[in-house]
Design an enzyme around this catalytic site. Structure first.
Site, PDB file in Angstrom:
ATOM      1  N   HIS A 150      -3.628  -5.360   1.807  1.00  0.00           N
ATOM      2  CA  HIS A 150      -3.245  -5.614   2.837  1.00  0.00           C
ATOM      3  C   HIS A 150      -3.845  -6.989   3.211  1.00  0.00           C
ATOM      4  O   HIS A 150      -4.789  -7.273   2.299  1.00  0.00           O
ATOM      5  CB  HIS A 150      -3.679  -4.605   4.033  1.00  0.00           C
ATOM      6  CG  HIS A 150      -3.481  -3.376   3.783  1.00  0.00           C
ATOM      7  ND1 HIS A 150      -2.023  -2.884   4.281  1.00  0.00           N
ATOM      8  CD2 HIS A 150      -3.746  -2.140   3.647  1.00  0.00           C
ATOM      9  CE1 HIS A 150      -1.972  -1.603   4.309  1.00  0.00           C
ATOM     10  NE2 HIS A 150      -2.890  -0.999   3.863  1.00  0.00           N
TER      11      HIS A 150
ATOM     12  N   CYS B 112       0.773  -1.190   0.048  1.00  0.00           N
ATOM     13  CA  CYS B 112      -0.043   0.047   0.183  1.00  0.00           C
ATOM     14  C   CYS B 112       0.948   1.109   0.049  1.00  0.00           C
ATOM     15  O   CYS B 112       1.466   1.688  -1.053  1.00  0.00           O
ATOM     16  CB  CYS B 112      -1.000   0.032   1.396  1.00  0.00           C
ATOM     17  SG  CYS B 112      -2.395   0.895   0.970  1.00  0.00           S
TER      18      CYS B 112
HETATM   19  N1  GLN Z   1      -3.055   1.760   3.797  1.00  0.00           N
HETATM   20  C1  GLN Z   1      -2.201   2.497   3.088  1.00  0.00           C
HETATM   21  O1  GLN Z   1      -1.015   2.070   3.363  1.00  0.00           O
HETATM   22  C2  GLN Z   1      -2.591   3.778   2.673  1.00  0.00           C
HETATM   23  C3  GLN Z   1      -1.614   4.467   1.819  1.00  0.00           C
HETATM   24  C4  GLN Z   1      -1.858   6.023   1.865  1.00  0.00           C
HETATM   25  N2  GLN Z   1      -1.894   6.733   2.912  1.00  0.00           N
HETATM   26  C5  GLN Z   1      -3.376   6.188   1.121  1.00  0.00           C
HETATM   27  O2  GLN Z   1      -4.252   6.561   1.600  1.00  0.00           O
HETATM   28  O3  GLN Z   1      -3.489   5.999  -0.156  1.00  0.00           O
END
Ligand code: GLN
Length: 505
Positions: A422, A338
């Site tokens: 995830h 992510c």
């Molecule tokens: N779950 C995450 O790692 C989010 C990644 C990033 N902050 C987003 O919102 O896109």
């Protein structure tokens, strides 16, 4: 049976989540239809429900303990702190605002209404709802707008038990002080104590428990021993060390271990992803914040983060960029998940999260990221290495893949892989196949164990929490409290809550 209970704690990390989960599992085993609830969570470790709502991972774990499907009503308010001192407010599973602490305070009366509606809804559908408080119920500066502890308990007439962490020391003072700083109305609901993380001699403790009962007029309902290796979806980063602390797992199956370094971003999110890796025999997971710590790692993981651009800047400041580039050039494995995946691309366009505009990525994958206002919440299913993979997505940044080989929703170039998903590592077949490939690329004679089941390991941990309550708590008293509420005429312990001054309001 029907009823409810609020599990509060003298401090953060006293063990509220674990006690709540243990009570859920104990009741579920008795055939009771039970649901967990936490009015307000502050956490970057979140989960996506089957119908696409974002809730704290702790409530998802507790729902599993209760053997029910997690849902938005179990955690109506989730606060996700960002890099700018502001938090994203997730209400009933959807991000609705970015606020500072003071604006948030203004919203609390409305949020209390929502929380009470959710609790009432759960209570209408379940026999028992076990609620978890947040922080301490005796935050005297915040009591007038509290929605998660005594504010909730008084509004919903919930009996309250308070968990204290004896391992830190000062547990009697913490418990007595917590009670004595509550108003008479609040005190009337506090019905008992749980001593948590005990590892001393019970004979030495016994007189203290008796004195506490005499001093407060409330019994100790359970003395729970310290359990190691029981890390389960912590809310905050307080006990991050335990995520990777697996002292008791079996040794490696093959000749070599596999060393995994996880970059510990300041705004690290969804660190549960690492739990599945840490459970594999022979996989040594550790946190890294310095370039040297990546040197001997067979795999470097860039995990999720709530603040992609800010944490990318941090990574550069820490001197990790050249090390990561050299690794990739040498064909040594890197995995981005992510936010970490977003960093690996060519360019990040962000007018939403950091509002930094165009930011150069690490350039290790042929991807571009565009942050959108709308948060993507999904439960994707796919395939990799011929294995079925289920994951979940929580992000504003949308990645466009412009080359490489497919890797789940993301891509792979040589030894560098990235995905938005995830939870992918929780899929046993996929995790093993990935580790096999990583070991090969890293030149290690590491062999993943053929039989590690992430789901079974979780179940076993939830069962241990159920055992904890069954074996070390006064379950008859607990049952009575849940059904009957706090007993009448609990004594008031002075001085009670101080009066708020005009300037506080
Ligand atoms: N779950 C995450 O790692 C989010 C990644 C990033 N902050 C987003 O919102 O896109």
């Amino acid at each position: 049976m029907s009823g409810s209970l609020l599990v509060a704690g003298t401090t953060s990390d006293a063990g509220k989540s674990v006690v709540t989960a243990g009570i859920c599992r104990w009741l579920a085993r008795q055939g009771v239809r039970v649901a967990p609830f936490k009015a307000q969570n502050m956490s970057l470790n979140s989960f996506v429900t089957a119908d696409g709502a974002e809730i704290g991972r702790a409530q998802a774990m507790q729902a599993q303990a209760a053997r029910v499907e997690p849902e938005a009503a179990m955690n109506p308010v989730l606060l996700k702190p960002g890099a700018d001192g502001r938090s994203q407010v997730v209400l009933l599973g959807k991000a609705v605002a970015e606020v500072g602490a003071l604006d948030y305070r203004e919203r609390k009366p409305v949020l209390l209404e929502r929380a009470l509606e959710c609790l009432a809804d759960l209570r209408s559908r379940y026999e028992v709802v076990v609620c978890e408080g947040a922080g301490s119920p005796a935050e005297i500066n915040l009591r007038d707008r509290d929605i998660a502890n005594m504010g909730l308990a008084t509004a919903a007439k919930l009996p309250v038990v308070v968990v204290g962490d004896i391992d830190r020391g000062g547990v009697f003072a913490a418990m007595y002080g917590t009670l004595a700083l509550l108003s008479a109305e609040d005190q009337a609901l506090v019905a008992g104590w749980f001593v948590n993380k005990f590892r001393g001699d019970a004979r030495l403790l016994a007189p203290g428990l008796e004195m506490l009962r005499e001093l407060t007029g409330r019994p100790v309902l359970g003395t729970l021993p310290m359990l190691s290796g029981l890390w389960l979806d912590a809310e905050d980063s307080l006990d991050l060390t335990t995520v990777v602390d697996r002292g008791s797992v079996r040794g490696p199956v093959g000749a070599d271990v596999l060393r995994v370094a996880v970059v510990r971003f300041p705004r690290l999110s969804n660190f549960t992803d690492l739990d599945a890796l840490a459970q594999e025999p022979g996989v040594l997971v550790r946190w890294a914040t310095r370039a040297e710590e990546l040197a001997d790692a067979d795999l470097v993981v860039l995990p999720g983060t709530r603040a992609t651009v800010a944490d990318l800047a941090w990574l550069r400041e820490r001197g990790l960029e050249p090390v990561l580039k050299a690794r990739a050039a040498a064909g040594r494995p890197v995995l981005g998940v992510c936010g970490g995946y977003q960093m690996l691309g060519q360019v990040i366009e962000d007018q939403v999260e950091s509002k930094a505009g165009t930011v150069e990525g690490l350039g290790l994958l042929p991807t571009r990221v565009l942050f959108g206002r709308e948060k993507v919440l999904a439960r994707p299913v796919g395939e990799a290495f011929g294995e079925r993979v289920e994951g979940y997505e929580i992000h504003h940044g949308v990645v466009t893949v412009e080359g490489g080989e497919p890797f789940l929703d993301g891509c792979r170039v040589g030894s560098v892989r990235g995905t938005t998903w995830h939870g992918a590592l929780e899929n046993d077949g996929f995790r093993r196949a990935l580790l096999r490939e990583v070991a090969e690329q890293a030149g290690r004679a590491f062999v993943p164990a053929p039989d590690t089941s992430f789901a079974a390991a979780r179940e076993e941990r939830l069962d241990r929490l159920g055992d904890l309550i069954e074996e070390h708590a006064d379950t008859d008293a607990l049952w009575k409290l849940i059904e009957g509420g706090a007993p009448a005429h609990l004594p008031f312990v002075p001085p009670g809550a101080p009066r708020a001054t005009e300037t506080d309001r």
